[in-house]
Motif scaffolding. Structure first.
Motif, PDB file in Angstrom:
ATOM      1  N   VAL A   2       3.472   8.249 -16.288  1.00  0.00           N
ATOM      2  CA  VAL A   2       4.743   9.113 -16.897  1.00  0.00           C
ATOM      3  C   VAL A   2       4.491  10.185 -15.969  1.00  0.00           C
ATOM      4  N   ALA A   3       3.834  11.098 -15.803  1.00  0.00           N
ATOM      5  CA  ALA A   3       3.861  12.358 -14.880  1.00  0.00           C
ATOM      6  C   ALA A   3       4.076  12.069 -13.394  1.00  0.00           C
ATOM      7  N   GLU A   4       3.453  11.123 -12.901  1.00  0.00           N
ATOM      8  CA  GLU A   4       3.871  10.763 -11.575  1.00  0.00           C
ATOM      9  C   GLU A   4       5.273  10.100 -11.214  1.00  0.00           C
ATOM     10  N   VAL A   5       5.877   9.490 -12.216  1.00  0.00           N
ATOM     11  CA  VAL A   5       7.337   9.121 -12.246  1.00  0.00           C
ATOM     12  C   VAL A   5       8.164  10.231 -12.507  1.00  0.00           C
ATOM     13  N   LEU A   6       7.964  11.078 -13.247  1.00  0.00           N
ATOM     14  CA  LEU A   6       8.918  12.286 -13.284  1.00  0.00           C
ATOM     15  C   LEU A   6       8.700  12.983 -12.240  1.00  0.00           C
ATOM     16  N   ILE A   7       7.646  13.456 -11.747  1.00  0.00           N
ATOM     17  CA  ILE A   7       7.556  14.426 -10.439  1.00  0.00           C
ATOM     18  C   ILE A   7       8.374  13.583  -9.176  1.00  0.00           C
ATOM     19  N   ARG A   8       8.062  12.219  -9.011  1.00  0.00           N
ATOM     20  CA  ARG A   8       8.685  11.552  -8.019  1.00  0.00           C
ATOM     21  C   ARG A   8      10.304  11.706  -8.090  1.00  0.00           C
ATOM     22  N   VAL A   9      10.861  11.793  -9.389  1.00  0.00           N
ATOM     23  CA  VAL A   9      12.408  11.704  -9.443  1.00  0.00           C
ATOM     24  C   VAL A   9      12.833  13.138  -9.310  1.00  0.00           C
ATOM     25  N   THR A  27      22.147  19.200  -9.956  1.00  0.00           N
ATOM     26  CA  THR A  27      21.626  18.492 -11.349  1.00  0.00           C
ATOM     27  C   THR A  27      20.456  19.261 -12.040  1.00  0.00           C
ATOM     28  N   GLN A  28      20.256  19.111 -13.303  1.00  0.00           N
ATOM     29  CA  GLN A  28      19.077  19.949 -13.814  1.00  0.00           C
ATOM     30  C   GLN A  28      17.806  19.237 -13.023  1.00  0.00           C
ATOM     31  N   ALA A  29      17.660  17.856 -12.954  1.00  0.00           N
ATOM     32  CA  ALA A  29      16.553  17.356 -12.115  1.00  0.00           C
ATOM     33  C   ALA A  29      16.414  17.914 -10.635  1.00  0.00           C
ATOM     34  N   GLY A  30      17.449  18.058 -10.108  1.00  0.00           N
ATOM     35  CA  GLY A  30      17.541  18.950  -8.866  1.00  0.00           C
ATOM     36  C   GLY A  30      17.062  20.086  -8.743  1.00  0.00           C
ATOM     37  N   GLN A  31      17.396  20.963  -9.686  1.00  0.00           N
ATOM     38  CA  GLN A  31      16.958  22.274  -9.704  1.00  0.00           C
ATOM     39  C   GLN A  31      15.282  22.334 -10.255  1.00  0.00           C
ATOM     40  N   ALA A  32      15.101  21.397 -11.068  1.00  0.00           N
ATOM     41  CA  ALA A  32      13.701  21.353 -11.397  1.00  0.00           C
ATOM     42  C   ALA A  32      12.781  20.814  -9.957  1.00  0.00           C
ATOM     43  N   GLY A  33      13.359  20.160  -9.248  1.00  0.00           N
ATOM     44  CA  GLY A  33      12.654  19.639  -8.154  1.00  0.00           C
ATOM     45  C   GLY A  33      12.434  20.580  -6.929  1.00  0.00           C
ATOM     46  N   THR A  34      13.596  21.580  -6.896  1.00  0.00           N
ATOM     47  CA  THR A  34      13.482  22.609  -5.908  1.00  0.00           C
ATOM     48  C   THR A  34      12.519  23.500  -6.406  1.00  0.00           C
ATOM     49  N   ARG A  35      12.292  23.955  -7.807  1.00  0.00           N
ATOM     50  CA  ARG A  35      11.371  24.778  -8.429  1.00  0.00           C
ATOM     51  C   ARG A  35      10.118  24.374  -7.930  1.00  0.00           C
ATOM     52  N   LEU A  36       9.939  22.767  -8.231  1.00  0.00           N
ATOM     53  CA  LEU A  36       8.368  22.202  -8.024  1.00  0.00           C
ATOM     54  C   LEU A  36       8.100  22.193  -6.470  1.00  0.00           C
ATOM     55  N   ARG A  37       8.868  22.071  -5.702  1.00  0.00           N
ATOM     56  CA  ARG A  37       8.619  22.199  -4.326  1.00  0.00           C
ATOM     57  C   ARG A  37       8.127  23.442  -3.992  1.00  0.00           C
ATOM     58  N   ALA A  38       8.889  24.506  -4.506  1.00  0.00           N
ATOM     59  CA  ALA A  38       8.647  25.874  -4.071  1.00  0.00           C
ATOM     60  C   ALA A  38       7.355  26.042  -4.554  1.00  0.00           C
ATOM     61  N   LEU A  39       6.730  25.582  -5.881  1.00  0.00           N
ATOM     62  CA  LEU A  39       5.538  25.726  -6.216  1.00  0.00           C
ATOM     63  C   LEU A  39       4.495  25.231  -5.544  1.00  0.00           C
ATOM     64  N   LEU A  40       4.730  24.043  -5.140  1.00  0.00           N
ATOM     65  CA  LEU A  40       3.888  23.283  -4.309  1.00  0.00           C
ATOM     66  C   LEU A  40       3.420  23.784  -3.054  1.00  0.00           C
ATOM     67  N   SER A  41       4.370  24.398  -2.539  1.00  0.00           N
ATOM     68  CA  SER A  41       4.276  24.814  -1.136  1.00  0.00           C
ATOM     69  C   SER A  41       4.285  26.490  -0.918  1.00  0.00           C
ATOM     70  N   SER A  42       4.047  27.025  -2.021  1.00  0.00           N
ATOM     71  CA  SER A  42       4.030  28.533  -1.889  1.00  0.00           C
ATOM     72  C   SER A  42       2.492  28.573  -1.370  1.00  0.00           C
ATOM     73  N   GLU A  43       2.301  29.921  -0.928  1.00  0.00           N
ATOM     74  CA  GLU A  43       1.075  30.534  -0.472  1.00  0.00           C
ATOM     75  C   GLU A  43       0.524  31.215  -1.679  1.00  0.00           C
ATOM     76  N   ARG A  44      -0.727  31.035  -1.898  1.00  0.00           N
ATOM     77  CA  ARG A  44      -1.394  31.914  -3.327  1.00  0.00           C
ATOM     78  C   ARG A  44      -2.354  32.561  -2.810  1.00  0.00           C
TER      79      ARG A  44
END
Length: 66
Positions: free
Chosen positions: A33-40, A49-66
């Protein structure tokens, strides 16, 4: 050693429609379920869309420097 990737089969385009199959189970497969939601949300990233905004936020979290 680096190998070049060459696709051997035809693959549907990334903007194809999603098809979901429902199978009744006693417990859900949380990882699937998590994999499907992440892909969407990643596919929808950048749209208004709300999913698009979540995707943009997720991409930023995945690509950010820590």
């Amino acid at each position: 050693m680096v190998r070049n990737y060459q696709r051997k089969t035809q693959r549907p385009s990334a903007d194809r429609n999603l098809r979901v199959t429902f199978t009744r189970r006693e417990q859900i497969d949380v990882e699937k379920v998590a994999e499907v939601l992440i892909r969407v949300v990643l596919r929808e990233a950048g749209t208004g869309t709300q999913a698009g905004q979540a995707g943009t936020r997720l991409r930023a979290l995945l690509s950010s420097e820590r």
